[in-house]
Design an enzyme around this catalytic site. Structure first.
Site, PDB file in Angstrom:
ATOM      1  N   THR A  27      75.420  -1.570  51.457  1.00  0.00           N
ATOM      2  CA  THR A  27      76.123  -0.353  51.877  1.00  0.00           C
ATOM      3  C   THR A  27      77.552  -0.707  52.282  1.00  0.00           C
ATOM      4  O   THR A  27      77.766  -1.582  53.118  1.00  0.00           O
ATOM      5  CB  THR A  27      75.388   0.286  53.063  1.00  0.00           C
ATOM      6  OG1 THR A  27      74.157   0.848  52.597  1.00  0.00           O
ATOM      7  CG2 THR A  27      76.209   1.404  53.700  1.00  0.00           C
ATOM      8  N   HIS A 182      64.213   1.872  46.310  1.00  0.00           N
ATOM      9  CA  HIS A 182      64.395   1.304  47.657  1.00  0.00           C
ATOM     10  C   HIS A 182      63.215   1.726  48.529  1.00  0.00           C
ATOM     11  O   HIS A 182      63.142   2.862  48.984  1.00  0.00           O
ATOM     12  CB  HIS A 182      65.703   1.823  48.237  1.00  0.00           C
ATOM     13  CG  HIS A 182      66.138   1.159  49.515  1.00  0.00           C
ATOM     14  ND1 HIS A 182      65.334   0.305  50.230  1.00  0.00           N
ATOM     15  CD2 HIS A 182      67.312   1.218  50.192  1.00  0.00           C
ATOM     16  CE1 HIS A 182      65.992  -0.129  51.308  1.00  0.00           C
ATOM     17  NE2 HIS A 182      67.199   0.411  51.301  1.00  0.00           N
ATOM     18  N   ASN A 185      63.340  -1.484  54.502  1.00  0.00           N
ATOM     19  CA  ASN A 185      64.306  -1.291  55.597  1.00  0.00           C
ATOM     20  C   ASN A 185      64.178   0.018  56.367  1.00  0.00           C
ATOM     21  O   ASN A 185      65.172   0.567  56.863  1.00  0.00           O
ATOM     22  CB  ASN A 185      65.742  -1.460  55.076  1.00  0.00           C
ATOM     23  CG  ASN A 185      65.969  -2.872  54.542  1.00  0.00           C
ATOM     24  OD1 ASN A 185      65.175  -3.768  54.838  1.00  0.00           O
ATOM     25  ND2 ASN A 185      67.011  -3.078  53.774  1.00  0.00           N
ATOM     26  N   TYR A 187      63.537   3.105  55.528  1.00  0.00           N
ATOM     27  CA  TYR A 187      63.933   4.390  54.949  1.00  0.00           C
ATOM     28  C   TYR A 187      62.670   5.135  54.449  1.00  0.00           C
ATOM     29  O   TYR A 187      61.550   4.679  54.690  1.00  0.00           O
ATOM     30  CB  TYR A 187      65.005   4.181  53.872  1.00  0.00           C
ATOM     31  CG  TYR A 187      66.263   3.596  54.497  1.00  0.00           C
ATOM     32  CD1 TYR A 187      67.006   4.348  55.415  1.00  0.00           C
ATOM     33  CD2 TYR A 187      66.648   2.283  54.278  1.00  0.00           C
ATOM     34  CE1 TYR A 187      68.120   3.814  56.063  1.00  0.00           C
ATOM     35  CE2 TYR A 187      67.770   1.742  54.917  1.00  0.00           C
ATOM     36  CZ  TYR A 187      68.494   2.521  55.806  1.00  0.00           C
ATOM     37  OH  TYR A 187      69.581   1.998  56.463  1.00  0.00           O
ATOM     38  N   ASN A 243      65.466  -0.116  61.660  1.00  0.00           N
ATOM     39  CA  ASN A 243      65.236   1.334  61.659  1.00  0.00           C
ATOM     40  C   ASN A 243      63.907   1.729  62.292  1.00  0.00           C
ATOM     41  O   ASN A 243      63.345   2.782  61.973  1.00  0.00           O
ATOM     42  CB  ASN A 243      65.370   1.919  60.243  1.00  0.00           C
ATOM     43  CG  ASN A 243      66.822   2.046  59.825  1.00  0.00           C
ATOM     44  OD1 ASN A 243      67.687   2.307  60.665  1.00  0.00           O
ATOM     45  ND2 ASN A 243      67.104   1.862  58.551  1.00  0.00           N
TER      46      ASN A 243
HETATM   47  C1  PHB Z   1      72.866   0.414  56.165  1.00  0.00           C
HETATM   48  O1  PHB Z   1      73.671   1.233  55.731  1.00  0.00           O
HETATM   49  O2  PHB Z   1      72.956  -0.055  57.291  1.00  0.00           O
HETATM   50  C2  PHB Z   1      71.759  -0.014  55.306  1.00  0.00           C
HETATM   51  C3  PHB Z   1      71.531   0.649  54.123  1.00  0.00           C
HETATM   52  C4  PHB Z   1      70.486   0.262  53.321  1.00  0.00           C
HETATM   53  C5  PHB Z   1      69.687  -0.773  53.723  1.00  0.00           C
HETATM   54  C6  PHB Z   1      69.924  -1.442  54.886  1.00  0.00           C
HETATM   55  C7  PHB Z   1      70.971  -1.054  55.684  1.00  0.00           C
HETATM   56  O3  PHB Z   1      68.655  -1.135  52.988  1.00  0.00           O
END
Ligand code: PHB
Length: 367
Positions: A27, A182, A185, A187, A243
């Site tokens: 990102t 994805h 992390n 999400y 997260n």
């Molecule tokens: C972030 O923007 O912090 C971010 C985005 C995607 C990821 C991990 C961190 O997989």
């Protein structure tokens, strides 16, 4: 001197990769506004890194509801497809290959980023102790605590799967060589997988099979759209707590998932240790090795590698490719540096997110 194992070519589905060095998804929050559209600066950044065997794009939202941070790009509008075409063209002309990472943040968001100022969606109405990055109506942006999400109705889940399918279609139309789902992390897909964030009582929650159902439906829909499973990858972060996701039994959850993925004919499974987000990862290596044994296809390993640790990972048979994140930000010519054993540039932590060319396209190359 024997050649560095990272520089041994490898076949990935229909693609011949000149090396086993992957640019990890990163990102950078530099999409053009309004519309979260990639532009020439993004194209230059990716083309500078075309020496990687494979580039995986920054996480890219599949629909407006999938956004959790200001200025991240999307792949749900025609303008975004046109913007990404500049990126894939430049990368291909520079001799590279690029997959798009398909992203829905789920509860890692805020009404300020959501259509109509609505609450973000999630498996369950459980707020994450985590931050997102919001844009105010006047265009100013700042970090904020994620909002209380709304649990998706069972009847809405098919729409989420459809958004992944449509995004995959857009990514292929934009010239990507493939897509990465994805599911890491913390999400949306990871929120469904992990027992703490998924308290559903329908067929998408409760049992292991139910928690894994959405990600497998998404994989099937994306494979059907791309029409070639060997152009589809997936990213997972077993034991990751970034997260605010926590799974009661990551070994059980991820072993089951990889068993299910064995039959899909994917390009790869990409396993990431989000060490940059803190955490101890006690037992991670052991879990990773058991997943390597469970999964019969190609695997990418990512997480704080040096050139030496990455080479050892290939030589020891622990992965087929290794992904570098921070190192690729600071070293556009990373594969060449690995080839000649050169030092790496240091990362400037102050220019990671947002802004322009500084800390993005101006890191020096060796030559
Ligand atoms: C972030 O923007 O912090 C971010 C985005 C995607 C990821 C991990 C961190 O997989």
């Amino acid at each position: 001197m024997p050649q560095n194992a990272l520089l041994k070519p490898v076949r990935l589905g229909p693609l011949d990769l000149p090396n086993r060095i992957v640019m990890a998804p990163l990102t950078r929050q530099r999409a053009l506004q309004p519309g979260n559209v990639p532009g020439p600066l993004n194209a230059e950044y990716y083309a500078q890194r075309a020496n990687a065997g494979l580039i995986i794009s920054e996480a890219t939202q599949i629909c407006p509801e999938g956004q959790g941070y200001a200025w991240t790009p999307g792949i749900h509008s025609q303008e975004q497809v046109e913007g990404w075409k500049q990126v894939t063209d430049r990368v291909h002309r520079a001799g590279g290959r690029i997959f798009m990472q398909l992203w829905h943040v789920g509860r890692i968001s805020h009404p300020l980023l959501q259509p109509g100022g609505a609450a973000p969606v999630a498996p369950s109405a459980i707020q994450a102790q985590a931050d997102c990055f919001v844009v105010e109506p006047d265009g100013s942006a700042h970090k904020a605590r994620t909002a209380m999400p709304r649990a998706l109705e069972t009847s809405e889940i098919a729409g989420v799967v459809e958004a992944y399918r449509a995004a995959a279609a857009n990514a292929m139309a934009a010239g990507f060589d493939g897509v990465e789902v994805h599911a890491a992390n913390g999400y949306l897909l990871d929120q469904f997988l992990c027992s703490d964030s998924n308290q559903r009582t329908d067929q998408y929650g409760g049992s292991l099979e139910n928690r894994a159902r959405l990600v497998l439906e998404v994989i099937d829909a994306v494979i059907a759209e791309v029409a070639d499973s060997s152009r589809v990858g997936i990213r997972l972060s077993p034991m990751g707590t970034f997260n605010d996701v926590h799974d009661a039994d990551p070994t059980e959850t991820f072993s089951y998932l990889l068993q299910q993925l064995n039959d899909k004919g994917l390009a790869y499974v990409h396993v990431n240790k989000p060490d940059w987000a803190g955490g101890t990862y006690e037992g991670f290596d052991e879990l990773y090795r058991s997943l390597r044994d469970t999964y019969s296809g190609t695997m990418i390993h990512c997480g704080g590698h040096t050139a030496e640790s990455a080479e050892a990972t290939i030589v020891n048979g622990e992965a087929d490719l290794v992904a570098f994140g921070r190192a690729y930000i600071a070293n556009p010519d990373l594969a060449e540096r690995i080839e000649v054993g050169a030092d790496w540039n240091a990362l400037d932590g102050s220019t990671l997110y947002g802004g322009g060319a500084k800390g993005y396209t101006d890191y020096p190359t060796m030559r």
